[in-house]
Motif scaffolding. Structure first.
Motif, mmCIF file in Angstrom:
data_model
loop_
_atom_site.group_PDB
_atom_site.id
_atom_site.type_symbol
_atom_site.label_atom_id
_atom_site.label_comp_id
_atom_site.label_asym_id
_atom_site.label_seq_id
_atom_site.Cartn_x
_atom_site.Cartn_y
_atom_site.Cartn_z
ATOM 1 N N PHE A 125 0.784 -1.069 0.135
ATOM 2 C CA PHE A 125 -0.116 -0.082 0.026
ATOM 3 C C PHE A 125 0.951 1.299 0.021
ATOM 4 C CE2 PHE A 125 0.468 -1.471 4.175
ATOM 5 C CZ PHE A 125 0.709 -0.241 5.054
ATOM 6 N N GLY A 126 0.358 2.309 -0.224
ATOM 7 C CA GLY A 126 1.050 3.519 -0.598
ATOM 8 C C GLY A 126 1.037 4.464 0.860
ATOM 9 N N VAL A 127 2.067 5.237 1.212
ATOM 10 C CA VAL A 127 2.177 6.033 2.093
ATOM 11 C C VAL A 127 2.479 7.604 1.724
ATOM 12 C CG1 VAL A 127 3.185 6.430 4.356
ATOM 13 C CG2 VAL A 127 2.582 4.390 3.968
ATOM 14 N N ASP A 128 1.923 8.369 2.022
ATOM 15 C CA ASP A 128 2.314 9.807 1.728
ATOM 16 C C ASP A 128 2.353 10.599 3.077
ATOM 17 O OD1 ASP A 128 2.239 9.804 -1.146
ATOM 18 O OD2 ASP A 128 0.361 9.822 -1.236
ATOM 19 N N GLY A 129 2.634 11.844 2.807
ATOM 20 C CA GLY A 129 2.945 12.884 3.949
ATOM 21 C C GLY A 129 4.376 12.742 4.405
ATOM 22 N N PRO A 130 4.835 13.665 5.476
ATOM 23 C CA PRO A 130 6.121 13.912 5.997
ATOM 24 C C PRO A 130 6.481 12.604 6.970
ATOM 25 C CG PRO A 130 4.724 15.242 7.122
ATOM 26 C CD PRO A 130 3.837 14.721 6.158
ATOM 27 N N PHE A 131 7.809 12.366 6.943
ATOM 28 C CA PHE A 131 8.198 11.548 7.709
ATOM 29 C C PHE A 131 7.732 11.277 9.177
ATOM 30 C CE2 PHE A 131 11.560 8.967 10.069
ATOM 31 C CZ PHE A 131 12.030 7.955 8.980
ATOM 32 N N LEU A 132 7.960 12.506 9.765
ATOM 33 C CA LEU A 132 7.588 12.753 11.070
ATOM 34 C C LEU A 132 6.177 13.136 11.202
ATOM 35 C CD1 LEU A 132 10.595 14.393 12.956
ATOM 36 C CD2 LEU A 132 9.867 11.788 12.912
ATOM 37 N N THR A 133 5.098 12.477 11.546
ATOM 38 C CA THR A 133 3.832 12.968 11.201
ATOM 39 C C THR A 133 2.831 12.185 12.566
ATOM 40 O OG1 THR A 133 1.804 12.786 9.697
ATOM 41 C CG2 THR A 133 3.259 10.642 9.870
ATOM 42 N N ASP A 134 1.791 12.733 12.576
ATOM 43 C CA ASP A 134 0.895 12.188 13.451
ATOM 44 C C ASP A 134 -0.186 11.200 13.176
ATOM 45 O OD1 ASP A 134 1.642 14.237 15.390
ATOM 46 O OD2 ASP A 134 0.417 15.823 14.486
ATOM 47 N N GLU A 135 0.004 10.818 11.797
ATOM 48 C CA GLU A 135 -1.071 9.795 11.245
ATOM 49 C C GLU A 135 -0.359 9.076 10.094
ATOM 50 O OE1 GLU A 135 -4.910 10.853 9.777
ATOM 51 O OE2 GLU A 135 -4.260 12.967 10.068
ATOM 52 N N LEU A 136 -0.846 7.806 9.872
ATOM 53 C CA LEU A 136 -0.397 7.217 8.505
ATOM 54 C C LEU A 136 -1.168 7.746 7.410
ATOM 55 C CD1 LEU A 136 1.845 5.325 7.976
ATOM 56 C CD2 LEU A 136 0.405 3.476 7.971
ATOM 57 N N HIS A 137 -0.643 8.415 6.463
ATOM 58 C CA HIS A 137 -1.408 8.569 5.261
ATOM 59 C C HIS A 137 -1.567 7.777 4.072
ATOM 60 C CE1 HIS A 137 -2.036 12.867 6.877
ATOM 61 N NE2 HIS A 137 -0.768 12.650 7.362
ATOM 62 N N ILE A 138 -2.530 6.991 4.309
ATOM 63 C CA ILE A 138 -2.724 5.796 3.141
ATOM 64 C C ILE A 138 -3.107 6.378 1.833
ATOM 65 C CG2 ILE A 138 -3.523 3.591 2.620
ATOM 66 C CD1 ILE A 138 -1.910 3.529 5.153
ATOM 67 N N SER A 139 -2.500 6.023 0.994
ATOM 68 C CA SER A 139 -2.634 6.302 -0.400
ATOM 69 C C SER A 139 -2.655 4.945 -1.595
ATOM 70 C CB SER A 139 -1.891 7.549 -1.050
ATOM 71 O OG SER A 139 -0.629 7.026 -0.938
ATOM 72 N N GLU A 140 -2.778 5.350 -2.835
ATOM 73 C CA GLU A 140 -2.589 4.285 -3.797
ATOM 74 C C GLU A 140 -1.097 4.115 -4.185
ATOM 75 O OE1 GLU A 140 -4.768 2.371 -5.248
ATOM 76 O OE2 GLU A 140 -6.358 3.221 -4.116
ATOM 77 N N VAL A 141 -0.707 2.623 -4.350
ATOM 78 C CA VAL A 141 0.707 2.516 -4.323
ATOM 79 C C VAL A 141 1.050 3.357 -5.769
ATOM 80 C CG1 VAL A 141 2.208 0.613 -4.905
ATOM 81 C CG2 VAL A 141 0.475 0.123 -3.378
ATOM 82 N N SER A 142 0.423 3.234 -6.613
ATOM 83 C CA SER A 142 0.950 4.091 -8.093
ATOM 84 C C SER A 142 1.217 5.287 -7.926
ATOM 85 C CB SER A 142 -0.147 3.675 -8.925
ATOM 86 O OG SER A 142 -1.551 4.192 -8.814
ATOM 87 N N SER A 143 0.754 6.035 -6.979
ATOM 88 C CA SER A 143 0.895 7.446 -7.086
ATOM 89 C C SER A 143 1.424 8.194 -5.647
ATOM 90 C CB SER A 143 -0.504 8.182 -7.082
ATOM 91 O OG SER A 143 -1.500 8.000 -6.065
ATOM 92 N N SER A 144 2.039 6.910 -4.750
ATOM 93 C CA SER A 144 2.441 7.251 -3.368
ATOM 94 C C SER A 144 3.865 7.772 -3.436
ATOM 95 C CB SER A 144 1.973 6.439 -2.529
ATOM 96 O OG SER A 144 2.680 5.204 -2.946
ATOM 97 N N LEU A 145 4.540 8.513 -2.446
ATOM 98 C CA LEU A 145 5.603 8.916 -2.409
ATOM 99 C C LEU A 145 6.522 7.875 -1.867
ATOM 100 C CD1 LEU A 145 5.593 12.489 -0.517
ATOM 101 C CD2 LEU A 145 6.388 11.611 -2.999
ATOM 102 N N ARG A 146 5.784 6.866 -1.001
ATOM 103 C CA ARG A 146 6.339 5.597 -0.283
ATOM 104 C C ARG A 146 5.589 4.421 -0.491
ATOM 105 N NH1 ARG A 146 8.022 7.561 5.367
ATOM 106 N NH2 ARG A 146 6.030 8.949 5.381
ATOM 107 N N ILE A 147 6.319 3.196 -0.169
ATOM 108 C CA ILE A 147 5.573 1.818 -0.486
ATOM 109 C C ILE A 147 5.777 0.970 0.962
ATOM 110 C CG2 ILE A 147 5.494 -0.280 -1.735
ATOM 111 C CD1 ILE A 147 7.248 1.282 -3.895
#
Length: 242
Positions: A205-227
């Motif tokens: 699954f995809g994860v977006d947002g800053p490294f130090l964050t208050d929550e896990l921002h789930i996103s699509e794998v194809s468009s995410s900054l991290r996997i």
């Protein structure tokens, strides 16, 4: 003699980084103290091999040792697990603690460029079973996969990504991600963990947002900054040697 692995599917991302920040120098950082995992944020410490590599490269460049830069900018190499426990509890319906973390950071930038970071977090459920959470950018994941594949001490030969010319698309190989996680568990934590210890795993699954964050921002794998991927093992928690 085996062929050296050097995948280049995400080479363009690394070259763009180099144009903006300088050499693409990635090193391993760990924190094996469960008590520090409870803090809002904690420092990740360079491994002995990483320290030696960074110091040698800095000496060649005529700049002070990495220890000096680390002391001044240790916040660049900090992490936080404050949201991961809640995320795991929601998925697996169990209480969790975080026991250790390994990471890959680029020298002088660290957690400020989240798409060029990797995290491998060790979590423990109420029955003391070990779980591992991998979150990483494509370019550094490709590098780490090559690094473990070229290391003689690891039985790891998988490729996370392949490019299909017919479809002009990158294919993500879930089994390779699982193998990479077990390789990183051995690398960071020196746990005797193999594929035979796998109980189950999530889909990528995809994860977006800053490294130090208050929550896990789930996103699509194809468009995410991290996997990301989570695996559950049949390993039971035992204290790690710091």
């Amino acid at each position: 003699m085996s062929e050296i692995k050097e995948n280049r599917i995400y080479q363009a991302e690394r070259l763009q980084y180099q144009q903006n920040y300088g050499p693409y120098r990635m090193g391993s950082f760990v924190n094996l103290d469960p008590q520090e995992m409870e803090r809002e944020a904690f420092v990740m410490y360079p491994t002995k091999n990483t320290l030696g590599m960074f110091n040698l490269l800095r000496e060649m460049d005529g700049i002070p040792p990495f220890e000096e830069a680390f002391q001044e900018d240790y916040a660049r190499y900090a992490s936080s697990n404050r949201y991961l426990r809640k995320f795991l509890q929601k998925i697996y319906k169990s209480n969790f603690s975080i026991s250790a973390e390994g990471a890959e950071f680029l020298e002088a930038v660290g957690n400020e460029a989240e798409e060029h970071t990797i995290r491998c977090v060790e979590a423990v459920d109420a029955a003391y079973n070990l779980y591992y959470i991998l979150i990483g950018g494509r370019a550094p994941l490709e590098c780490k996969s090559d690094e473990l594949g070229n290391a003689r001490s690891f039985d790891y030969h998988a490729d996370l990504f392949t490019y299909t010319a017919d479809e002009q698309a990158v294919v993500f190989h879930e089994q390779a991600f699982i193998e990479l996680i077990f390789g990183m568990v051995q690398d960071y934590f020196q746990r005797q963990a193999t594929l035979e210890n796998l109980v189950e795993h999530t889909a990528l699954f995809g994860v977006d947002g800053p490294f130090l964050t208050d929550e896990l921002h789930i996103s699509e794998v194809s468009s995410s900054l991290r996997i990301a991927m989570i695996i559950k093992t049949n390993l039971e928690w035992t204290p790690l040697v710091n």
